[in-house]
Design an enzyme around this catalytic site. Structure first.
Site, PDB file in Angstrom:
ATOM      1  N   SER A  96       1.080 -11.725  23.993  1.00  0.00           N
ATOM      2  CA  SER A  96       0.691 -11.674  24.989  1.00  0.00           C
ATOM      3  C   SER A  96       0.983 -12.991  25.831  1.00  0.00           C
ATOM      4  O   SER A  96       1.454 -14.082  25.180  1.00  0.00           O
ATOM      5  CB  SER A  96      -0.984 -11.822  24.753  1.00  0.00           C
ATOM      6  OG  SER A  96      -1.805 -12.155  25.884  1.00  0.00           O
ATOM      7  N   TYR A 120      -7.728 -17.492  21.010  1.00  0.00           N
ATOM      8  CA  TYR A 120      -6.951 -16.188  20.873  1.00  0.00           C
ATOM      9  C   TYR A 120      -5.507 -16.317  21.161  1.00  0.00           C
ATOM     10  O   TYR A 120      -4.779 -15.851  20.305  1.00  0.00           O
ATOM     11  CB  TYR A 120      -7.523 -15.242  21.982  1.00  0.00           C
ATOM     12  CG  TYR A 120      -6.674 -14.026  22.552  1.00  0.00           C
ATOM     13  CD1 TYR A 120      -6.026 -13.862  23.623  1.00  0.00           C
ATOM     14  CD2 TYR A 120      -6.325 -13.008  21.356  1.00  0.00           C
ATOM     15  CE1 TYR A 120      -5.131 -13.115  23.970  1.00  0.00           C
ATOM     16  CE2 TYR A 120      -5.519 -11.951  21.712  1.00  0.00           C
ATOM     17  CZ  TYR A 120      -4.897 -11.895  22.869  1.00  0.00           C
ATOM     18  OH  TYR A 120      -3.920 -10.946  23.401  1.00  0.00           O
ATOM     19  N   LYS A 124      -1.996 -15.563  18.672  1.00  0.00           N
ATOM     20  CA  LYS A 124      -0.946 -14.850  19.030  1.00  0.00           C
ATOM     21  C   LYS A 124       0.531 -15.651  18.654  1.00  0.00           C
ATOM     22  O   LYS A 124       1.378 -14.968  18.174  1.00  0.00           O
ATOM     23  CB  LYS A 124      -0.881 -14.418  20.530  1.00  0.00           C
ATOM     24  CG  LYS A 124      -1.862 -13.282  20.648  1.00  0.00           C
ATOM     25  CD  LYS A 124      -1.298 -11.896  19.884  1.00  0.00           C
ATOM     26  CE  LYS A 124      -2.167 -10.925  20.354  1.00  0.00           C
ATOM     27  NZ  LYS A 124      -1.895  -9.535  19.649  1.00  0.00           N
TER      28      LYS A 124
HETATM   29  C1  WQD Z   1      -8.128 -12.182  34.540  1.00  0.00           C
HETATM   30  C2  WQD Z   1      -8.643 -13.043  35.827  1.00  0.00           C
HETATM   31  C3  WQD Z   1     -10.752 -14.117  35.232  1.00  0.00           C
HETATM   32  C4  WQD Z   1     -13.441 -10.840  34.630  1.00  0.00           C
HETATM   33  C5  WQD Z   1      -6.549 -10.676  29.384  1.00  0.00           C
HETATM   34  C6  WQD Z   1      -6.941 -10.740  28.094  1.00  0.00           C
HETATM   35  C7  WQD Z   1      -5.666 -10.962  27.098  1.00  0.00           C
HETATM   36  C8  WQD Z   1      -4.481 -10.433  27.574  1.00  0.00           C
HETATM   37  C9  WQD Z   1      -4.029 -10.750  28.972  1.00  0.00           C
HETATM   38  C10 WQD Z   1      -3.431  -8.739  26.523  1.00  0.00           C
HETATM   39  C11 WQD Z   1      -9.140 -14.419  35.247  1.00  0.00           C
HETATM   40  C12 WQD Z   1     -11.009 -13.264  36.121  1.00  0.00           C
HETATM   41  C13 WQD Z   1     -12.332 -11.660  34.661  1.00  0.00           C
HETATM   42  C14 WQD Z   1     -14.592 -10.878  35.456  1.00  0.00           C
HETATM   43  C15 WQD Z   1     -13.281 -12.523  37.036  1.00  0.00           C
HETATM   44  N1  WQD Z   1      -4.477  -9.355  27.074  1.00  0.00           N
HETATM   45  N2  WQD Z   1     -12.150 -12.254  35.854  1.00  0.00           N
HETATM   46  N3  WQD Z   1     -14.607 -11.843  36.678  1.00  0.00           N
HETATM   47  O1  WQD Z   1      -8.105 -13.623  30.823  1.00  0.00           O
HETATM   48  O2  WQD Z   1      -5.964 -13.085  32.093  1.00  0.00           O
HETATM   49  O3  WQD Z   1      -6.561 -12.125  29.654  1.00  0.00           O
HETATM   50  O4  WQD Z   1      -5.314 -10.280  29.586  1.00  0.00           O
HETATM   51  O5  WQD Z   1      -2.583  -9.163  25.749  1.00  0.00           O
HETATM   52  O6  WQD Z   1      -5.982 -10.370  25.961  1.00  0.00           O
HETATM   53  O7  WQD Z   1      -7.845 -11.653  27.809  1.00  0.00           O
HETATM   54  O8  WQD Z   1      -7.530 -11.395  31.910  1.00  0.00           O
HETATM   55  O9  WQD Z   1      -8.843  -9.689  32.811  1.00  0.00           O
HETATM   56  O10 WQD Z   1     -10.014 -11.335  31.264  1.00  0.00           O
HETATM   57  O11 WQD Z   1      -9.085 -12.011  33.521  1.00  0.00           O
HETATM   58  O12 WQD Z   1     -13.139 -13.283  37.968  1.00  0.00           O
HETATM   59  O13 WQD Z   1     -15.737 -10.226  35.507  1.00  0.00           O
HETATM   60  O14 WQD Z   1     -10.233 -12.269  36.245  1.00  0.00           O
HETATM   61  O15 WQD Z   1     -11.272 -15.252  35.323  1.00  0.00           O
HETATM   62  O16 WQD Z   1      -8.871 -15.333  36.160  1.00  0.00           O
HETATM   63  P1  WQD Z   1      -6.838 -12.609  31.008  1.00  0.00           P
HETATM   64  P2  WQD Z   1      -9.113 -11.001  32.305  1.00  0.00           P
END
Ligand code: WQD
Length: 308
Positions: A96, A120, A124
């Site tokens: 990731s 997490y 990885k």
């Molecule tokens: C993206 C953005 C949140 C939810 C994820 C997985 C990780 C990896 C990559 C596979 C952030 C914002 C989120 C909400 C929001 N996947 N957000 N409101 O954290 O980049 O990582 O994808 O390998 O496993 O965790 O993705 O979708 O959680 O968040 O504002 O209700 O959206 O703060 O900036 P992230 P995410």
């Protein structure tokens, strides 16, 4: 395939068999359980391993880090050991972009120094190091695929991300609002130094990722025993831009409420995928509109299916 189905619906196997082959071999078991992994390799002629099994929520990994270390590292150790023991040639690992943390360098390349900012992300990176050392000491050839932000679903609407547990990821949260299951999207922070103040991510269609895995399995690695590839689109989209794109894709309003920043979040991230283009012959072909349209089709097709 080996899966414990802890984060899947009971009917997913029937859907997979319909989309691939009726005799798809499926073993219910936990990759963190060495006996299940061994049984799989005893009962089936395994010539390559694609390892997806991991817990993957950034916030959840802060709440329960040891569960993440145990599950994510033990499953990788089990599969690496059996691969080396059985002389399995090709090992593809689902990693990731969270290993990069807030790299500062954009676009992110595979040479960007890893700096994970969550348990997490640390799991990885540790898994990558385990596999690099296994490759250096055996004939195992390892390809690491660092996904940016996977989104979307199979175009048929039959399989996609519909986590049994309420996920914390952005697109499932947006879809819950579109479905009327939540009344608004919580936007975790709008005071970042980005074009609209919200975080930026490189969203990539899961079908593009699937094609990336096929390319990795077939790739001629040349002299490389171990090779890392970014899988993304190279395009950054903000949280608010994604919410607006979801309104277009679903035809539903996505009201947003600004909330506090989420611990561990990186500010912005998008990929340089030129290595995958040059060495795997892979490029993402689908844009955010396609991702959300496919995701929306899937959540509507699957609403009738009861969870566990
Ligand atoms: C993206 C953005 C949140 C939810 C994820 C997985 C990780 C990896 C990559 C596979 C952030 C914002 C989120 C909400 C929001 N996947 N957000 N409101 O954290 O980049 O990582 O994808 O390998 O496993 O965790 O993705 O979708 O959680 O968040 O504002 O209700 O959206 O703060 O900036 P992230 P995410």
């Amino acid at each position: 395939m080996l899966d414990d189905f802890s984060n899947a619906r009971p009917d997913v196997v029937a859907e997979l068999r319909m989309l691939t082959t009726p005799d798809l071999a499926v073993i219910e078991g936990d990759a963190a359980d060495g006996t299940a992994v061994r049984r799989l390799c005893d009962e089936h002629d395994v010539d390559s391993i694609v390892h997806f099994a991991a817990h993957k929520s950034v916030p959840e990994s802060f709440a329960d880090p040891l569960r993440y270390y145990r599950n994510n590292l033990l499953s990788t150790l089990n599969l690496a050991e059996i691969a080396v023991e059985r002389g399995i040639d090709r090992f593809v690992f689902s990693s990731s972009a969270v290993v990069y943390g807030t790299s500062g360098q954009l676009p992110v390349t595979e040479e960007t120094p890893p700096a994970p900012q969550s348990p997490y992300g640390s799991t990885k990176l540790m898994c990558e190091r385990i596999l690099a050392d296994a490759a250096a000491s055996s004939g195992l050839r390892v390809i690491i695929l660092r996904y940016f932000n996977p989104v979307g679903a199979h175009g048929s609407g039959r399989i996609g991300e519909l986590p049994v547990a309420a996920g914390q990821n952005l697109v499932p949260a947006v879809m819950r609002v579109a479905l009327g299951e939540s009344d608004r999207l919580q936007v975790f922070g709008d005071d970042y130094d980005t074009r609209d103040g919200t975080a930026v991510r490189d969203f990539v269609h899961v079908m593009d990722l699937a094609e990336g895995h096929l390319a990795a399995l077939e790739a001629d690695l040349g002299s490389h025993q171990y090779r890392v590839f970014n899988l993304g689109t190279g395009v950054g989209t903000t949280v608010l831009e994604l919410a607006a794109a979801a309104e277009s894709a679903t035809g539903r309003p996505i009201p947003c409420e600004i909330a506090a920043r989420r611990p561990g979040d990186i500010v912005e991230s998008w990929a340089d995928c030129s290595r995958a283009a040059g060495e795997l012959g892979w490029r993402a072909k689908r844009d955010v509109a396609q991702m959300l349209a496919d995701h929306w089709r899937f959540v509507n097709c699957r609403r009738d299916v009861p969870a566990h």
